[in-house]
Design an enzyme around this catalytic site. Sequence first.
Site, PDB file in Angstrom:
ATOM      1  N   GLY A  10       1.071  -1.224   0.113  1.00  0.00           N
ATOM      2  CA  GLY A  10      -0.062  -0.112   0.039  1.00  0.00           C
ATOM      3  C   GLY A  10       0.848   1.354   0.082  1.00  0.00           C
ATOM      4  O   GLY A  10       2.093   1.243   0.418  1.00  0.00           O
ATOM      5  N   GLY A  39       0.517   5.067   1.653  1.00  0.00           N
ATOM      6  CA  GLY A  39      -0.171   5.908   2.525  1.00  0.00           C
ATOM      7  C   GLY A  39       0.204   7.382   2.004  1.00  0.00           C
ATOM      8  O   GLY A  39       0.880   7.511   1.362  1.00  0.00           O
ATOM      9  N   VAL A  68       3.463   1.005   2.732  1.00  0.00           N
ATOM     10  CA  VAL A  68       3.351   0.190   3.551  1.00  0.00           C
ATOM     11  C   VAL A  68       3.757  -1.314   2.814  1.00  0.00           C
ATOM     12  O   VAL A  68       3.433  -1.350   1.806  1.00  0.00           O
ATOM     13  CB  VAL A  68       1.678   0.142   4.117  1.00  0.00           C
ATOM     14  CG1 VAL A  68       1.249  -1.176   4.855  1.00  0.00           C
ATOM     15  CG2 VAL A  68       1.325   1.241   4.607  1.00  0.00           C
ATOM     16  N   LYS A 113       5.329   0.402   7.979  1.00  0.00           N
ATOM     17  CA  LYS A 113       5.025   1.616   7.247  1.00  0.00           C
ATOM     18  C   LYS A 113       6.594   2.422   7.127  1.00  0.00           C
ATOM     19  O   LYS A 113       6.906   2.685   8.297  1.00  0.00           O
ATOM     20  CB  LYS A 113       4.014   2.424   7.696  1.00  0.00           C
ATOM     21  CG  LYS A 113       3.567   3.629   7.030  1.00  0.00           C
ATOM     22  CD  LYS A 113       2.739   4.733   7.677  1.00  0.00           C
ATOM     23  CE  LYS A 113       1.447   4.141   7.655  1.00  0.00           C
ATOM     24  NZ  LYS A 113       0.553   5.145   8.096  1.00  0.00           N
ATOM     25  N   ASP A 171      -8.868  11.907  10.049  1.00  0.00           N
ATOM     26  CA  ASP A 171      -8.713  11.363   8.755  1.00  0.00           C
ATOM     27  C   ASP A 171      -9.380  10.041   8.434  1.00  0.00           C
ATOM     28  O   ASP A 171      -8.959   8.940   7.867  1.00  0.00           O
ATOM     29  CB  ASP A 171      -7.213  11.220   8.308  1.00  0.00           C
ATOM     30  CG  ASP A 171      -7.080  11.167   6.646  1.00  0.00           C
ATOM     31  OD1 ASP A 171      -6.104  10.499   6.296  1.00  0.00           O
ATOM     32  OD2 ASP A 171      -8.043  11.481   6.060  1.00  0.00           O
TER      33      ASP A 171
HETATM   34  C1  LIG Z   1       1.661   2.270  11.439  1.00  0.00           C
HETATM   35  C2  LIG Z   1       1.531   1.540  10.434  1.00  0.00           C
HETATM   36  C3  LIG Z   1       2.242   0.649  10.293  1.00  0.00           C
HETATM   37  C4  LIG Z   1       2.226  -0.227   9.127  1.00  0.00           C
HETATM   38  C5  LIG Z   1       0.809  -0.123   8.511  1.00  0.00           C
HETATM   39  C6  LIG Z   1       0.045   0.847   8.685  1.00  0.00           C
HETATM   40  C7  LIG Z   1      -1.231   1.445   8.010  1.00  0.00           C
HETATM   41  C8  LIG Z   1      -1.757   0.462   7.471  1.00  0.00           C
HETATM   42  C9  LIG Z   1      -1.792  -1.092   7.462  1.00  0.00           C
HETATM   43  C10 LIG Z   1      -1.673  -1.720   8.347  1.00  0.00           C
HETATM   44  C11 LIG Z   1      -1.887  -3.171   8.225  1.00  0.00           C
HETATM   45  C12 LIG Z   1      -2.085  -3.890   6.994  1.00  0.00           C
HETATM   46  N1  LIG Z   1      -2.339  -5.301   6.776  1.00  0.00           N
HETATM   47  C13 LIG Z   1      -2.499  -5.763   5.619  1.00  0.00           C
HETATM   48  C14 LIG Z   1      -3.117  -4.944   4.344  1.00  0.00           C
HETATM   49  C15 LIG Z   1      -2.932  -3.417   4.550  1.00  0.00           C
HETATM   50  C16 LIG Z   1      -2.495  -2.963   5.825  1.00  0.00           C
HETATM   51  N2  LIG Z   1      -2.304  -1.458   6.056  1.00  0.00           N
HETATM   52  C17 LIG Z   1      -3.059   1.201   6.537  1.00  0.00           C
HETATM   53  N3  LIG Z   1      -2.756   2.356   7.135  1.00  0.00           N
HETATM   54  N4  LIG Z   1      -1.655   2.590   7.965  1.00  0.00           N
HETATM   55  N5  LIG Z   1       0.320   1.713   9.740  1.00  0.00           N
END
Ligand SMILES: Cc1cccc(C2=C(c3ccc4ncccc4n3)CNN2)n1
Length: 310
Positions: free
Chosen positions: A12, A14, A19, A32, A133
């Site tokens: 992903g 952000g 991510v 992240k 958000d």
């Molecule tokens: C602080 C942090 C660390 C890692 C991911 C995230 C995060 C997201 C996240 C977390 C776990 C997930 N697992 C699977 C798929 C997408 C994910 N997205 C989405 N927005 N922020 N945030």
Amino acid sequence: IAKQIRIERQIGEGRFGKVCLANWRGEHVAVKIFTTINDQSWLRETEIYQTVLLRHENILGFIAADLKVSAGGAQMMLITEYHKRGSLHDFLKENTIDTAQLVIMARSIASGLAHLHEPINGTHGKPCIAHRDIKSRNILVKTDGECCIADFALAVRYDRRNEIDIAPNSRVGTRRYMAPEVVNDTIDVTSFSAFKAADMYSTSLVFWELCRRSRQSWPVGGSPMLQADEYMLPYANLVGSDPSVEDMRLVLMVQRARPDIPMRWKCDNRLRVISELIQECWHQNPNVRLPALRVMKTLRKLEDSETLES
Ligand SMILES: Cc1cccc(C2=C(c3ccc4ncccc4n3)CNN2)n1
């Protein structure tokens, strides 16, 4: 910890970082990774995740914050639980849900938000937190069918002693999901409850996305027909894919529009109750909107009552 993390692939993008799916001591975690330009967001999200008593089943589970200093500079990372069903946005694009799942998902989102919004008193209590958000991309779907809230870089905290903990830059968040008072910059940034009311407006749009994708069975010619609407982002019929503040002002302030509530939602008790909550929470007047705790209690009653009947 950073040394034991093995990045597998990006999953992903952000607002502030990418991510990735990673492997840590044999288990899947989400990482992240922030670029050095966004170190403020890394600091802020770390600070919020380390708020005393923040942990909750409907808040993304925090594992660790780490800094990897390498020749090329510093790589800041945050590590959390990995949720293989992904974000609510992606889940709803690919799946429909039945109304029992709808109530569970909505109640779990309200429960996570109530945990953020409510103070836990006492010397080591938890301050109130407003997310700022809320949207379906920032909510994850857990394997037990409940949801959890993620993305805290824009959050503000409030405890009675030292008021709101950061100078709240008035207009942050995702424009499509911004409350009317945020869009026209009339939100009272000195009142913490104004931020909570803006969160409730955004949450009502997420509930609307959920209801659209829920199947309901209604007898058509005797055989129950399972109907759901196709996935749609809020206001996709009124604004483009990256709306400006002005686009949103025209929709929310001039047209006073809100997403459509289909007639079919009145024929099902669960959908009817949730659409009433939605309409109260997206009210133009922030003071009319319901607090997260009230929404959670109403949905929990609906969850319990319907299970008895069904
Ligand atoms: C602080 C942090 C660390 C890692 C991911 C995230 C995060 C997201 C996240 C977390 C776990 C997930 N697992 C699977 C798929 C997408 C994910 N997205 C989405 N927005 N922020 N945030």
